[in-house]
Design an enzyme around this catalytic site. Structure first.
Site, PDB file in Angstrom:
ATOM      1  CG  ASP A 153      -0.308  -0.299   2.523  1.00  0.00           C
ATOM      2  OD1 ASP A 153       0.847   0.140   2.735  1.00  0.00           O
ATOM      3  OD2 ASP A 153      -0.927  -0.979   3.364  1.00  0.00           O
ATOM      4  CG  HIS A 207       5.238  -9.388  -0.685  1.00  0.00           C
ATOM      5  ND1 HIS A 207       4.309  -9.876   0.207  1.00  0.00           N
ATOM      6  CD2 HIS A 207       6.229 -10.319  -0.736  1.00  0.00           C
ATOM      7  CE1 HIS A 207       4.732 -11.049   0.685  1.00  0.00           C
ATOM      8  NE2 HIS A 207       5.896 -11.331   0.135  1.00  0.00           N
ATOM      9  CG  ASN A 225      -1.682 -11.212  14.660  1.00  0.00           C
ATOM     10  OD1 ASN A 225      -2.895 -11.275  14.778  1.00  0.00           O
ATOM     11  ND2 ASN A 225      -1.058 -11.501  13.525  1.00  0.00           N
ATOM     12  CB  ALA A 255      -0.789  -2.777  14.774  1.00  0.00           C
TER      13      ALA A 255
HETATM   14  P1  NAD Z   1      -2.438 -11.757   6.234  1.00  0.00           P
HETATM   15  O1  NAD Z   1      -3.734 -11.233   5.697  1.00  0.00           O
HETATM   16  O2  NAD Z   1      -2.010 -13.114   5.874  1.00  0.00           O
HETATM   17  O3  NAD Z   1      -2.490 -11.694   7.831  1.00  0.00           O
HETATM   18  C1  NAD Z   1      -2.920 -10.530   8.493  1.00  0.00           C
HETATM   19  C2  NAD Z   1      -2.608 -10.708   9.965  1.00  0.00           C
HETATM   20  O4  NAD Z   1      -2.912  -9.479  10.632  1.00  0.00           O
HETATM   21  C3  NAD Z   1      -3.444 -11.796  10.619  1.00  0.00           C
HETATM   22  O5  NAD Z   1      -2.600 -12.623  11.388  1.00  0.00           O
HETATM   23  C4  NAD Z   1      -4.424 -10.998  11.497  1.00  0.00           C
HETATM   24  O6  NAD Z   1      -4.780 -11.693  12.678  1.00  0.00           O
HETATM   25  C5  NAD Z   1      -3.620  -9.767  11.817  1.00  0.00           C
HETATM   26  N1  NAD Z   1      -4.401  -8.584  12.152  1.00  0.00           N
HETATM   27  C6  NAD Z   1      -5.679  -8.266  11.768  1.00  0.00           C
HETATM   28  N2  NAD Z   1      -6.027  -7.060  12.264  1.00  0.00           N
HETATM   29  C7  NAD Z   1      -4.950  -6.613  12.971  1.00  0.00           C
HETATM   30  C8  NAD Z   1      -4.688  -5.422  13.698  1.00  0.00           C
HETATM   31  N3  NAD Z   1      -5.600  -4.451  13.798  1.00  0.00           N
HETATM   32  N4  NAD Z   1      -3.475  -5.290  14.287  1.00  0.00           N
HETATM   33  C9  NAD Z   1      -2.524  -6.274  14.194  1.00  0.00           C
HETATM   34  N5  NAD Z   1      -2.726  -7.411  13.514  1.00  0.00           N
HETATM   35  C10 NAD Z   1      -3.918  -7.578  12.908  1.00  0.00           C
HETATM   36  O7  NAD Z   1      -1.372 -10.656   5.864  1.00  0.00           O
HETATM   37  P2  NAD Z   1       0.184 -10.799   5.544  1.00  0.00           P
HETATM   38  O8  NAD Z   1       0.802 -11.733   6.518  1.00  0.00           O
HETATM   39  O9  NAD Z   1       0.682  -9.407   5.412  1.00  0.00           O
HETATM   40  O10 NAD Z   1       0.208 -11.502   4.110  1.00  0.00           O
HETATM   41  C11 NAD Z   1      -0.715 -11.037   3.120  1.00  0.00           C
HETATM   42  C12 NAD Z   1      -0.178 -10.903   1.744  1.00  0.00           C
HETATM   43  O11 NAD Z   1      -1.100 -10.134   0.974  1.00  0.00           O
HETATM   44  C13 NAD Z   1       1.092 -10.145   1.653  1.00  0.00           C
HETATM   45  O12 NAD Z   1       1.812 -10.753   0.662  1.00  0.00           O
HETATM   46  C14 NAD Z   1       0.720  -8.728   1.219  1.00  0.00           C
HETATM   47  O13 NAD Z   1       1.572  -8.289   0.190  1.00  0.00           O
HETATM   48  C15 NAD Z   1      -0.646  -8.843   0.660  1.00  0.00           C
HETATM   49  N6  NAD Z   1      -1.612  -7.844   1.245  1.00  0.00           N
HETATM   50  C16 NAD Z   1      -1.214  -6.555   1.405  1.00  0.00           C
HETATM   51  C17 NAD Z   1      -2.080  -5.623   1.987  1.00  0.00           C
HETATM   52  C18 NAD Z   1      -1.610  -4.194   2.136  1.00  0.00           C
HETATM   53  O14 NAD Z   1      -0.715  -3.754   1.422  1.00  0.00           O
HETATM   54  N7  NAD Z   1      -2.165  -3.424   3.084  1.00  0.00           N
HETATM   55  C19 NAD Z   1      -3.351  -6.018   2.409  1.00  0.00           C
HETATM   56  C20 NAD Z   1      -3.737  -7.356   2.213  1.00  0.00           C
HETATM   57  C21 NAD Z   1      -2.837  -8.263   1.634  1.00  0.00           C
END
Ligand code: NAD
Ligand code: ZN
Length: 253
Positions: A109, A126, A223, A241
């Site tokens: 993002d 990524h 988390n 977070a």
């Molecule tokens: P993931 O979706 O696999 O996991 C998200 C994690 O965040 C979960 O363990 C969840 O319990 C936790 N979570 C949810 N709300 C939270 C909060 N308020 N505070 C702290 N933790 C919280 O995400 P990932 O491990 O980053 O992998 C996802 C893949 O998809 C990555 O490769 C990424 O590039 C992509 N992605 C990116 C975005 C972005 O850029 N914002 C969003 C979605 C997915």
């Protein structure tokens, strides 16, 4: 909770080399979707009955660009309509106080840069969502927002080829420079590693935590749910977070 936050704060205060690893959970507090875990869009499957790893894969972009783009666009629109939150800003301030604090993010993002994290200590493993470029002729197209409001997939203005973002899709190689920087810094070692808002689904996310722990460093996770890393870290702060990071900062000089 307060005690656990203080423990993490003390470890940070005593450390110089620190690595923060962030995932979709950090930007979830800005309103962006996550893929797995709390608030995960695709804990089950997509509308097409595919796992998100298949829908957002390099091979799907070739085979069915419209389907792959449906999910890229979902994240793209969310990114364009939201902004970094107090968690991103707390990280910027921590990096200001700790000039050897590195940031490894899986997020595409761009919010860490938008919030002000220094580019020279940011590893976007990524890639990022913009600018789009043409898979056929390589032309760069800066109009992400415009393309997202039109039929998908977005097409090149010069040759009609399918545009793509400079992100790493599932099955694709990691950017060489980012992975080179990550492993060079890992070889120097970190005293503290904190995993924030990631389901830790990739080996290069898990490895820095395990390596640091084995070398006698301090590790923590922020988390609201448990992950595969939870049992391996010194402290698991089981909340959002956005709630933890500003509070953590209050305990650090
Ligand atoms: P993931 O979706 O696999 O996991 C998200 C994690 O965040 C979960 O363990 C969840 O319990 C936790 N979570 C949810 N709300 C939270 C909060 N308020 N505070 C702290 N933790 C919280 O995400 P990932 O491990 O980053 O992998 C996802 C893949 O998809 C990555 O490769 C990424 O590039 C992509 N992605 C990116 C975005 C972005 O850029 N914002 C969003 C979605 C997915
Ligand atoms: Zn083109």
């Amino acid at each position: 909770m307060e005690q656990a936050i203080i423990r993490v704060a003390q470890a940070i205060e005593q450390a110089e080399r620190i690595l923060l690893i962030t995932g979709a959970g950090l930007s979830a507090d800005s309103g962006l979707p996550t893929y797995r875990g709390l608030g995960g869009l695709y804990n089950g499957h997509t509308d097409e009955g595919l796992p998100i790893e298949a829908a957002l894969s390099g091979s799907m972009l070739q085979r069915d660009p419209a389907l792959c783009w449906k999910y890229l666009a979902e994240l793209g629109k969310a990114c364009l309509s939201a902004q970094p939150n107090a968690g991103h800003r707390a990280i910027v301030e921590l990096q200001r106080r700790k000039p050897e604090c590195w940031l490894l993010t899986q997020n595409i993002d761009g919010y860490h840069r938008a919030a002000g994290s220094p580019a020279e200590r940011l590893i976007e493993i990524h890639g990022e969502l913009a600018p789009l470029y043409c898979q056929s002729c390589g032309a760069v197209d800066p109009q992400l927002a415009e393309h997202l409001s039109r039929p998908l997939p977005p097409k090149c203005r010069q040759c009609g080829g399918v545009l793509r973002p400079p992100v790493v899709l599932f099955e694709e190689m990691l950017p060489e420079r980012a992975i080179g920087t990550l492993y060079a810094e890992l070889r120097k070692g970190f005293a503290v590693v904190i995993s924030i808002g990631t389901s830790a689904s990739f080996p290069y996310i898990v490895e820095p935590v395990l390596r640091t722990r084995q070398a006698g460093g301090f590790t923590a996770e922020i988390n609201p749910t448990r992950t595969d890393l939870s049992a391996a870290v010194d402290v698991h702060l089981q909340s959002r977070a956005l709630d933890v990071l500003p509070e953590l900062l209050r305990h650090i000089q």
